[in-house]
Design a protein around this motif. Structure first.
Motif, PDB file in Angstrom:
ATOM      1  N   SER A 332      23.065  -6.100   9.750  1.00  0.00           N
ATOM      2  CA  SER A 332      22.032  -6.534  10.698  1.00  0.00           C
ATOM      3  C   SER A 332      22.451  -7.838  11.368  1.00  0.00           C
ATOM      4  N   ARG A 333      21.712  -8.201  12.402  1.00  0.00           N
ATOM      5  CA  ARG A 333      21.977  -9.470  13.087  1.00  0.00           C
ATOM      6  C   ARG A 333      21.758 -10.643  12.140  1.00  0.00           C
ATOM      7  N   GLU A 334      20.781 -10.533  11.268  1.00  0.00           N
ATOM      8  CA  GLU A 334      20.535 -11.606  10.301  1.00  0.00           C
ATOM      9  C   GLU A 334      21.709 -11.741   9.331  1.00  0.00           C
ATOM     10  N   ASP A 335      22.246 -10.590   8.885  1.00  0.00           N
ATOM     11  CA  ASP A 335      23.426 -10.637   8.008  1.00  0.00           C
ATOM     12  C   ASP A 335      24.596 -11.307   8.711  1.00  0.00           C
ATOM     13  N   PHE A 336      24.767 -10.976   9.988  1.00  0.00           N
ATOM     14  CA  PHE A 336      25.870 -11.541  10.767  1.00  0.00           C
ATOM     15  C   PHE A 336      25.728 -13.055  10.896  1.00  0.00           C
ATOM     16  N   ASN A 337      24.504 -13.518  11.162  1.00  0.00           N
ATOM     17  CA  ASN A 337      24.263 -14.958  11.271  1.00  0.00           C
ATOM     18  C   ASN A 337      24.495 -15.653   9.931  1.00  0.00           C
ATOM     19  N   ASN A 338      24.128 -14.976   8.838  1.00  0.00           N
ATOM     20  CA  ASN A 338      24.355 -15.560   7.513  1.00  0.00           C
ATOM     21  C   ASN A 338      25.845 -15.708   7.234  1.00  0.00           C
ATOM     22  N   ILE A 339      26.648 -14.746   7.723  1.00  0.00           N
ATOM     23  CA  ILE A 339      28.098 -14.827   7.543  1.00  0.00           C
ATOM     24  C   ILE A 339      28.651 -16.032   8.295  1.00  0.00           C
ATOM     25  N   LYS A 340      28.223 -16.219   9.532  1.00  0.00           N
ATOM     26  CA  LYS A 340      28.737 -17.313  10.345  1.00  0.00           C
ATOM     27  C   LYS A 340      28.326 -18.678   9.793  1.00  0.00           C
ATOM     28  N   GLU A 341      27.142 -18.740   9.166  1.00  0.00           N
ATOM     29  CA  GLU A 341      26.628 -20.011   8.681  1.00  0.00           C
ATOM     30  C   GLU A 341      26.871 -20.211   7.188  1.00  0.00           C
ATOM     31  N   SER A 342      27.589 -19.293   6.569  1.00  0.00           N
ATOM     32  CA  SER A 342      27.801 -19.361   5.125  1.00  0.00           C
ATOM     33  C   SER A 342      28.539 -20.629   4.730  1.00  0.00           C
ATOM     34  N   ARG A 343      28.120 -21.215   3.626  1.00  0.00           N
ATOM     35  CA  ARG A 343      28.770 -22.410   3.097  1.00  0.00           C
ATOM     36  C   ARG A 343      29.390 -22.134   1.726  1.00  0.00           C
TER      37      ARG A 343
END
Length: 388
Positions: A332-343
């Motif tokens: 999902s788009r939320e999963d994708f954003n979580n990947i980009k913002e992952s720390r």
């Protein structure tokens, strides 16, 4: 942060060179008061823009660039000898700078900003000393007004450049500390995850088996089945966490083992897998280990964090690069954003890949996540190129 100041410093440099070009061609305004006034306005304009840019990180890029043209460009044109509307352009510059500063400056942050990389007390002493030095040079060498203003602007330009270099070093140091913090946090979470697996998947089975054997009528066969399943489960967990396995086989065998080990930890997931592994790799242990660690992390993330039904994995060499291409659905788009913002896991991948002169790119098309990993290889020595 320092990148936001580049355009200001470059504009300042271009203004100085433009004024020098006007002076060379005898087109520079001859009036001393005008020259002094423009130089003074330019000094405070640059000072205001720098402090505003640093105090507020959320200034829109469009307005950040627009103010360069509306504030600094008029000041450069005013000093053309035959240029009309000098007063109007000066007012445009002052109005534009004032509006920009008033709208975007954050006053609470200004007290923490110092354009010189020294204490405020030292800055005050340096400024007073610099002013006296400039006046002494002007008096002793009888410098003309044009040279005085150019000399002052060059000194301020040098201060700006040193300030940017200082910010760059500080930001890089902060970024490295920031990454180390999250890397440490990631390692802690991995230990917690491993402890949870030991508790849920191993200790619980041992406890159940012990209870069955301790009862008045022990169910030995059922206990044997529990222990047999436990042995198989423990072996799978051991293989998943034992990175040294990558060093004992060739590249293709390592990748196939990763798919087998990761999928075994998620027995309820039925993902259709397509693999393409170029066999023309030199069997270097360091290459195998790096590719295996990166592949394992990416594949595990798909099993763990997405609803994928299929996974396509490609590994091949192109010129002096090793490429890993992974496509999977169920993102999902939320999963994708979580990947980009992952720390955590993603940050670890970025650190690992970046340290080997590579990069990783994520793209989302509807629910299809495409991951591209590029790793540079030195063809002559067949080793990954490491950054010094």
């Amino acid at each position: 942060m320092y990148k936001k100041l580049d355009k200001i410093v470059i504009s300042h440099l271009m203004i100085i060179l433009f004024w020098g070009l006007l002076f060379k061609n005898k087109m520079l305004v001859e009036g001393g008061p005008i020259l002094n006034a423009v130089s003074l306005i330019l000094f405070f304009t640059l000072y205001g823009l720098i402090y505003t840019e640093i105090s507020n990180k959320k200034i829109p890029r469009f307005f950040s660039i627009l103010v360069i043209f509306t504030s600094l460009l008029p000041l450069s044109l005013i000093l053309i000898n035959d240029f009309p509307y000098k007063v109007a352009f000066a007012l445009i510059s002052l109005a534009s700078t004032s509006v920009f500063i008033k709208r975007y400056v954050i006053l609470e942050n200004i007290k923490y900003i110092n354009i010189l990389p020294i204490s405020r007390k030292s800055t005050q002493i340096f400024t007073i000393g610099l002013v006296f030095f400039i006046f002494a040079v002007i008096y002793l060498f009888d410098i003309e007004q044009v040279m005085i203003n150019i000399f002052t602007q060059i000194i301020f330009l040098i201060m700006e450049i040193f300030f940017i270099l200082f910010l760059k070093e500080k930001e890089l140091a902060f970024e490295n500390t920031f990454k180390l913090y999250y890397l440490s946090d990631y390692m802690t979470s991995e230990r917690d995850e491993f402890a949870r697996i030991i508790h849920d998947d191993i200790i619980q089975d041992i406890f159940a088996s012990r209870n069955y054997l301790s009862s008045k009528n022990p169910n030995i066969e059922y206990s044997k089945n529990i222990l047999s399943n436990l042995e198989e489960k423990a072996r799978k967990i051991m293989k998943f966490y034992q990175s040294s396995l990558f060093e004992k086989a060739n590249l293709e065998t390592s990748i196939l083992a990763i798919f087998d080990n990761v999928s075994s930890l998620y027995p309820n997931r039925n993902i259709k897998i397509q693999r393409f592994i170029n066999r023309n790799f030199i069997e270097d242990k360091r290459i195998i280990r790096l590719i295996s660690i990166v592949s394992k992390e990416l594949i595990n993330n798909i099993y763990k964090h997405s609803e994928a039904k299929y996974l396509s994995y490609k590994l091949y060499k192109k010129e002096n690069c090793v490429l890993i291409e992974i496509d999977s659905d169920g993102v999902s788009r939320e999963d994708f954003n979580n990947i980009k913002e992952s720390r955590r896991g993603v940050l670890l991948l970025n650190l690992l890949i970046g340290s080997n002169s590579g990069n990783i790119i994520y793209e989302l098309n509807k629910d299809i996540l495409s991951t591209r990993v590029y790793l540079e290889v030195d063809n002559s020595e067949n080793y990954f190129v490491g950054r010094s």
